[in-house]
Write a protein that holds these residues in place. Structure first.
Motif, PDB file in Angstrom:
ATOM      1  N   ALA A 177       0.837  -1.199   0.000  1.00  0.00           N
ATOM      2  CA  ALA A 177       0.000   0.000   0.000  1.00  0.00           C
ATOM      3  C   ALA A 177       0.873   1.250   0.000  1.00  0.00           C
ATOM      4  O   ALA A 177       0.660   2.185  -0.788  1.00  0.00           O
ATOM      5  CB  ALA A 177      -0.932  -0.007   1.203  1.00  0.00           C
ATOM      6  N   THR A 204       2.589   1.705  -3.354  1.00  0.00           N
ATOM      7  CA  THR A 204       1.644   2.134  -4.378  1.00  0.00           C
ATOM      8  C   THR A 204       1.345   3.625  -4.235  1.00  0.00           C
ATOM      9  O   THR A 204       1.294   4.364  -5.230  1.00  0.00           O
ATOM     10  CB  THR A 204       0.342   1.319  -4.272  1.00  0.00           C
ATOM     11  N   VAL A 205       1.164   4.072  -2.997  1.00  0.00           N
ATOM     12  CA  VAL A 205       0.914   5.499  -2.767  1.00  0.00           C
ATOM     13  C   VAL A 205       2.094   6.326  -3.266  1.00  0.00           C
ATOM     14  O   VAL A 205       1.917   7.349  -3.941  1.00  0.00           O
ATOM     15  CB  VAL A 205       0.645   5.758  -1.266  1.00  0.00           C
ATOM     16  N   MET A 215       1.964   6.524  -6.929  1.00  0.00           N
ATOM     17  CA  MET A 215       0.861   7.386  -7.365  1.00  0.00           C
ATOM     18  C   MET A 215       1.250   8.846  -7.267  1.00  0.00           C
ATOM     19  O   MET A 215       0.827   9.676  -8.080  1.00  0.00           O
ATOM     20  CB  MET A 215      -0.379   7.118  -6.530  1.00  0.00           C
ATOM     21  N   LEU A 216       2.036   9.173  -6.234  1.00  0.00           N
ATOM     22  CA  LEU A 216       2.465  10.561  -6.084  1.00  0.00           C
ATOM     23  C   LEU A 216       3.556  10.899  -7.102  1.00  0.00           C
ATOM     24  O   LEU A 216       3.666  12.027  -7.568  1.00  0.00           O
ATOM     25  CB  LEU A 216       2.972  10.803  -4.659  1.00  0.00           C
ATOM     26  N   LEU A 251      -4.281   3.563 -10.718  1.00  0.00           N
ATOM     27  CA  LEU A 251      -4.096   2.671  -9.576  1.00  0.00           C
ATOM     28  C   LEU A 251      -3.925   1.221 -10.013  1.00  0.00           C
ATOM     29  O   LEU A 251      -3.054   0.514  -9.500  1.00  0.00           O
ATOM     30  CB  LEU A 251      -5.301   2.796  -8.633  1.00  0.00           C
ATOM     31  N   LEU A 275      -0.608  -0.723  -8.887  1.00  0.00           N
ATOM     32  CA  LEU A 275      -0.744  -1.789  -7.898  1.00  0.00           C
ATOM     33  C   LEU A 275      -0.207  -3.096  -8.469  1.00  0.00           C
ATOM     34  O   LEU A 275       0.504  -3.859  -7.800  1.00  0.00           O
ATOM     35  CB  LEU A 275      -2.220  -1.942  -7.515  1.00  0.00           C
TER      36      LEU A 275
END
Ligand SMILES: [K+]
Ligand SMILES: [K+]
Lengths: 455, 455
Positions: free
Chosen positions: A372, A375-376, A379-380, A386, A390
């Motif tokens: 998690a 992945t964050v 994403m940033l 997503l 992921l």
């Protein structure tokens, strides 16, 4: 807290001897370093000049961690010298991980049996070789036999089916056999194995090698020793085999059904070929990493389902990654026992050790948190959606190597993160599980029991 | 298997008396049915004719399950009559869930204490009222007091800050106070509370009501009885308060940081207003469901982080949904104990009951499986991306009510799925946890212990 129980505990001698886990991590790091240097040599790269540090380091990490994610095309970027380096790194990584996990597993089992006074005989039967040299010999023999057999089948097909000259056919056969048994997913074709999607003579031997590698060495040993005596199999063997069959079937049905009429994937094939390709992707999803259809064109639902398969991974002490099917099965059986209202968790006529239940939860929670968080971060760092991020993160952590094709487009920070995930994903669960098992100790005093409200 | 242990177990009388869980589920279903009929009346809808069955059923389910997802605009679709029905459904749903969860919790605690012979006194102190009528009275009193206080604050602001006539200001104040304390997230403005993003006199009282409601009734009782005596608080109170503070801070920092310069969300505000709005969304994310910025414009990383907050939810026996902070905390402390190598899981000076650990895992695993399966179904039914679908599914299951705005655009099957998720998410964890706790029984015989290799 220098005077806390934690500090006192560290006085136990076992924690300052070179634990096999520390040796393993150091050996892997050293192998990656050597591989990086070799891959940076101009002779390893097609065209003038050498590869960049990032290209070489990423490729070496991916090969040693038997993942298969790439930032440059294995077929066209590397010379035959470079490709030989890669296949050697894969072989060393695969042998290393099997030996390492088996040794660590043995030391855990010994310690456990000593501590909990369970008869060690039944347990150590799951490995069956009592010293590292014998263990390594058994692992090398098993690997070579399977790789040569699969390599021969593939080579024959490349000669007779595709008219390749013998030398190249043998090279292709061996490279892909080694890559398959070690669950590395590196291929010598720019589109992985997409040209062979409907050829069972290529895809089935590769799938078989991947599955055998993913069972793990302890299971292979038991299968060779008691091929027809399931009642002699230890819990580990039973769980791995049962879970492998169930997950292969579920994965095949799911991926085949979801992609059935997707014109960019299975939609282009006739009925039986759809099933063949569905089975192949399913077999690769839990760690193999080859593909015969384009994951960049798969439905988001396929990616999500595959995320689950990748995370579960293969059997312990094998070349597969992920949290391992045993960890997943332990959680499943805990859930089953809880729903049935049973105090003990019973699996195949044996009771599951209570400490293992908590270890399984711990590993899953840490894996999920790591995935998690990574992945964050991606994403940033990027604008990808997503589902593909992921997929990429779980593929790296579970050392699967499947990708929707974004690996090379990620920024440097993202690629470094993937390298870390591959390394941690490859060594983390093993070393962590062993550390947990070895540090387990009886409480010296007990606090009063209380329960909060749940749910 | 009629002669199996499972069949024999069912002979225990406790399983065939009307368990409070069955009564609770039936009562909720009946309330939703009544609400649906009332909302289908032409008088409930603006303009000619009545609402469709789906519109009315979805709204009633969302109101009774105190979720806040809508397929029609609460402000413009419903007449004042319809809005009164909605606020009554919210109030009945909120009171119902608090009473239901407290009663079920009590029966679990009694059974547990009887069985495991732990002193019941300390445990039942977490509720403190021994009969349902007294319990309901306490819950109604607490709710009304908080709702009237918050409603008065809001009404005053609507009169003096926005020049609303007194009657409308009181109605606005009461509706949003009830909606907030019951964590329902329904608002009488088409854009939820986006006009009040920078007005602390509106957003802070609402955030306070949401947080109080999300603590759960047992915690409110203990706070009233021993406001300054933390050492008198039971484990449940300590965990809920600690987790609430930590999650509020983490959520505020995370959302504020990610959205800081997003021109469509926090980017439009001055520094302090960014923090106010970040705090407000964080406070709503664990079950409230109001919003002062547009979640459809949030960064994917914000959605993913909020997914985690929503799933964790609030305290048990309150108006918040999710797996509950206690469940999350139990897993966290198990992980901590495992990493420290401690046999027992100790929390705030007490030992965590072992059965609770397994129940927490079970609830989380089932929740995750349900969310994953529902997300896959929506991915197959629609073309929305994973991030918004996952957000919608978790929002429904955890009865949060936040949405990126896709609810009304989903196909009928998708909306039915969301209704099911709201109902299961609202009642499932409570009844399931109680069923698990009540059915727990000592094993009559024990199998030999074995451990597979993990990780
Ligand atoms: K791989
Ligand atoms: K809500």
């Amino acid at each position: 807290m220098p005077d806390s129980p934690r500090a006192r505990r560290s006085a136990q001698p076992s924690r300052f001897r070179a634990h096999p886990a520390q040796v393993g991590v150091a050996a892997f790091a050293l192998t990656i370093a050597i591989g990086t240097v070799l891959l940076m040599l101009p002779v390893a790269r097609v065209g003038p000049g050498g590869s960049t540090l990032l290209e070489a380091l990423f490729t070496a990490t991916s090969a040693v961690c038997v993942t298969g994610l790439v930032v440059v095309d294995t077929a066209t970027h590397w010379t035959p010298f470079g490709q030989v380096v890669i296949v050697l790194l894969i072989q060393v990584g695969g042998l290393g991980i099997m030996t390492f996990a088996s040794v660590v597993g043995l030391s855990v089992l010994r310690k456990m049996s000593l501590r909990s006074r369970i008869t060690a005989a039944a347990e150590s039967g799951s490995v069956g070789l009592e010293n590292v040299r014998g263990l390594l010999l058994g692992i090398v023999t098993t690997s070579v036999v399977i790789e040569v057999c699969v390599g021969a089948l593939l080579s024959a097909r490349f000669v007779f089916g595709y008219g390749e000259p013998l030398g190249r056919a043998v090279w292709l056969g061996l490279f892909h056999a080694v890559s398959a048994f070690n669950n590395a997913g590196f291929a010598l074709f720019s589109d992985s194995l997409m040209s062979y999607a409907t050829d069972p003579w290529i895809s089935l031997p590769i799938a078989a090698a991947v599955i055998l590698g993913s069972l793990g060495f302890p299971v292979l040993v038991q299968l060779r020793r008691f091929p027809r005596l399931p009642r002699k199999w230890v819990m580990n063997t039973r769980i791995v085999l049962a879970a492998t069959v169930v997950l292969l079937v579920v994965g095949t049905v799911y991926l085949t059904a979801v992609e059935w009429s997707n014109p960019a994937t299975l939609g282009q094939f006739a009925g039986p070929d759809k099933v063949l390709a569905g089975f192949f992707q399913s077999a690769q999803a839990r760690s193999g990493g080859f593909n015969t259809i384009d994951w960049g064109q798969m439905d988001s639902a396929s990616l999500l389902g595959t995320d689950v398969l990748m995370l579960i991974g293969g059997g312990p002490a094998g070349t597969a990654g992920g949290i391992k099917v045993t960890t997943f099965a332990v959680l499943f059986f805990v859930l089953l026992a809880e729903i049935r209202g049973e105090g003990a968790v019973n699996v195949f006529g044996k009771q599951l050790a209570r400490a293992v239940q908590r270890q399984a939860i711990t590993i899953v929670l840490i894996a999920v948190a790591l995935i998690a968080a990574s992945t964050v971060v991606l994403m940033l760092l990027t604008d990808f959606s997503l589902d593909v991020l992921l997929f990429e993160v779980i593929s790296a952590f579970a050392t699967v190597g499947l990708s929707t094709g974004i690996t090379a487009s990620l920024p440097v920070g993202g690629q470094v993160l993937l390298m870390l995930l591959m390394f941690i994903g490859r060594l983390g669960p093993i070393t962590f599980a062993s550390a947990l098992a070895l540090r387990q100790r009886p409480a010296t005093f007990e606090l009063p029991i209380e329960r909060p409200i749940i749910g």
